[in-house]
Structure formats: structure tokens, C-alpha cells
Design an enzyme around this catalytic site. Sequence first.
Site, PDB file in Angstrom:
ATOM      1  N   GLY A  47      52.564 -17.498  13.082  1.00  0.00           N
ATOM      2  CA  GLY A  47      53.000 -17.134  11.529  1.00  0.00           C
ATOM      3  C   GLY A  47      51.951 -16.233  11.085  1.00  0.00           C
ATOM      4  O   GLY A  47      51.040 -15.595  11.381  1.00  0.00           O
ATOM      5  N   GLN A  52      48.349 -10.783   4.658  1.00  0.00           N
ATOM      6  CA  GLN A  52      47.503 -10.502   5.524  1.00  0.00           C
ATOM      7  C   GLN A  52      47.764  -9.123   6.096  1.00  0.00           C
ATOM      8  O   GLN A  52      46.832  -8.366   7.083  1.00  0.00           O
ATOM      9  CB  GLN A  52      47.918 -11.369   6.744  1.00  0.00           C
ATOM     10  CG  GLN A  52      47.078 -12.949   6.390  1.00  0.00           C
ATOM     11  CD  GLN A  52      47.614 -13.817   7.635  1.00  0.00           C
ATOM     12  OE1 GLN A  52      48.674 -14.277   7.847  1.00  0.00           O
ATOM     13  NE2 GLN A  52      46.572 -13.958   8.616  1.00  0.00           N
ATOM     14  N   LEU A  95      44.453 -14.922  12.062  1.00  0.00           N
ATOM     15  CA  LEU A  95      44.182 -13.482  12.315  1.00  0.00           C
ATOM     16  C   LEU A  95      43.105 -12.759  11.519  1.00  0.00           C
ATOM     17  O   LEU A  95      42.501 -11.916  11.793  1.00  0.00           O
ATOM     18  CB  LEU A  95      45.676 -12.583  12.451  1.00  0.00           C
ATOM     19  CG  LEU A  95      46.425 -13.068  13.637  1.00  0.00           C
ATOM     20  CD1 LEU A  95      47.523 -11.912  13.110  1.00  0.00           C
ATOM     21  CD2 LEU A  95      45.750 -12.718  14.985  1.00  0.00           C
ATOM     22  N   HIS A 136      49.456 -23.463   6.082  1.00  0.00           N
ATOM     23  CA  HIS A 136      48.598 -22.514   6.500  1.00  0.00           C
ATOM     24  C   HIS A 136      49.059 -21.108   5.647  1.00  0.00           C
ATOM     25  O   HIS A 136      48.340 -20.671   4.800  1.00  0.00           O
ATOM     26  CB  HIS A 136      48.410 -22.196   7.766  1.00  0.00           C
ATOM     27  CG  HIS A 136      47.269 -21.281   8.242  1.00  0.00           C
ATOM     28  ND1 HIS A 136      46.156 -21.485   8.743  1.00  0.00           N
ATOM     29  CD2 HIS A 136      47.417 -20.061   7.865  1.00  0.00           C
ATOM     30  CE1 HIS A 136      45.478 -20.476   9.113  1.00  0.00           C
ATOM     31  NE2 HIS A 136      46.308 -19.508   8.849  1.00  0.00           N
ATOM     32  N   HIS A 140      47.689 -18.898   2.218  1.00  0.00           N
ATOM     33  CA  HIS A 140      47.557 -17.262   2.185  1.00  0.00           C
ATOM     34  C   HIS A 140      48.199 -16.784   0.832  1.00  0.00           C
ATOM     35  O   HIS A 140      47.610 -15.881   0.389  1.00  0.00           O
ATOM     36  CB  HIS A 140      48.277 -16.565   3.365  1.00  0.00           C
ATOM     37  CG  HIS A 140      47.227 -16.665   4.681  1.00  0.00           C
ATOM     38  ND1 HIS A 140      45.997 -16.087   4.729  1.00  0.00           N
ATOM     39  CD2 HIS A 140      47.546 -17.123   5.866  1.00  0.00           C
ATOM     40  CE1 HIS A 140      45.462 -16.168   5.776  1.00  0.00           C
ATOM     41  NE2 HIS A 140      46.474 -16.881   6.573  1.00  0.00           N
TER      42      HIS A 140
HETATM   43 CO    CO Z   1      46.258 -17.161   8.717  1.00  0.00          CO
END
Ligand code: CO
Length: 164
Positions: A47, A52, A95, A136, A140
Site C-alpha cells: 500500500g 508519502q 516505506l 495504516h 498516513h
Molecule cells: Co506507511
Amino acid sequence: MPERSICRFPDPILHKVALPVTRFDNELQRQIDELIKIMYASPATIGLAAPQIGISKRIFVCDVSSKDPAKKLSVFINPEIVAQAGQKVCREGCLSLPDLTGNVRRAESIQLRALDVNGKTFEVSATGIEAVCFQHEIDHLDGMLFIHRVTNIKTDVFRRKRYK
Ligand code: CO
């Protein structure tokens, strides 16, 4: 446009609450395509959320087919959790925090409402790794990382070898 890369902790964009998507246009499609491309180019990644890659918008993509072959790539815009049940603790990575993993408590199953690329509302229910991934990624969008979710930063966060 230069190629985007993964924003890593403590990049301030990871701590911002991302804005809802209001325009379903070519720019949105391009950003989604980029998110998908970067997700697939990243090792062991199921994902990825728009912040990000430096886009502070409420979008994430998810593909858990490597763990569950019945699943496929999906895109979620302005997602909300409308129901949840159960609890479990899962080891998570990210990440944006490539050196760490953590034990995080999550709902075991969730019902998600979101918009698709055309702005149409849909709902999906998820359990297992997919439910964990959804929670999750939504974190973010709210400026939260898994390290903010662990019960005890000393005993529930672990170092690991960095991704190349
Ligand atoms: Co993440």
C-alpha cells in the site's frame, strides 16, 4: 515533471492532515498513476498513500494480491472507516520508516467507504492483511505513522536492515 520519490520520516508532509480530493480530473488520474507506479517499484509494498510521495491529498492505493491472490489493485479517494470490529496486533513496516518495524494494534475487520477515480462512492469490507493495510494508509492521510500507534516505543519498535 521530475520523478517523485518516497518521503521519509521526519519529512513534515508525513505529519500533515491531507486534504480531501474535490476535483476528479486528469491531474488526479496522473497522481494516482504515479502512486501505483511507485508502489509497484518498491520492494515488499502492499500500500502507498499520496502524502508519502509528496502529495497532501486523501488518496491511497493497495494491492495485497501477493498475500491473497483473490485480491487486486484498488484505489481509494477520501476514504472513511464506517464500521470496525475485533482487535489484533500486527507487525507493520512502512516505506517512510525504512529502518523500523512495529507491533501495532488494529481493528481485525473494517468497512470502508471511499470514492473511485470518477468520484463515485463505493464500500468495501476487509479483514486480515488488507484491513491492516487500509488502516495504516488512512493513518498516513491523518498525519500518523505506525510509530505513533505502538503501545510502547521501547518494546514494540524494532530495527531492521534498510531496503536498498
Ligand atoms: Co506507511
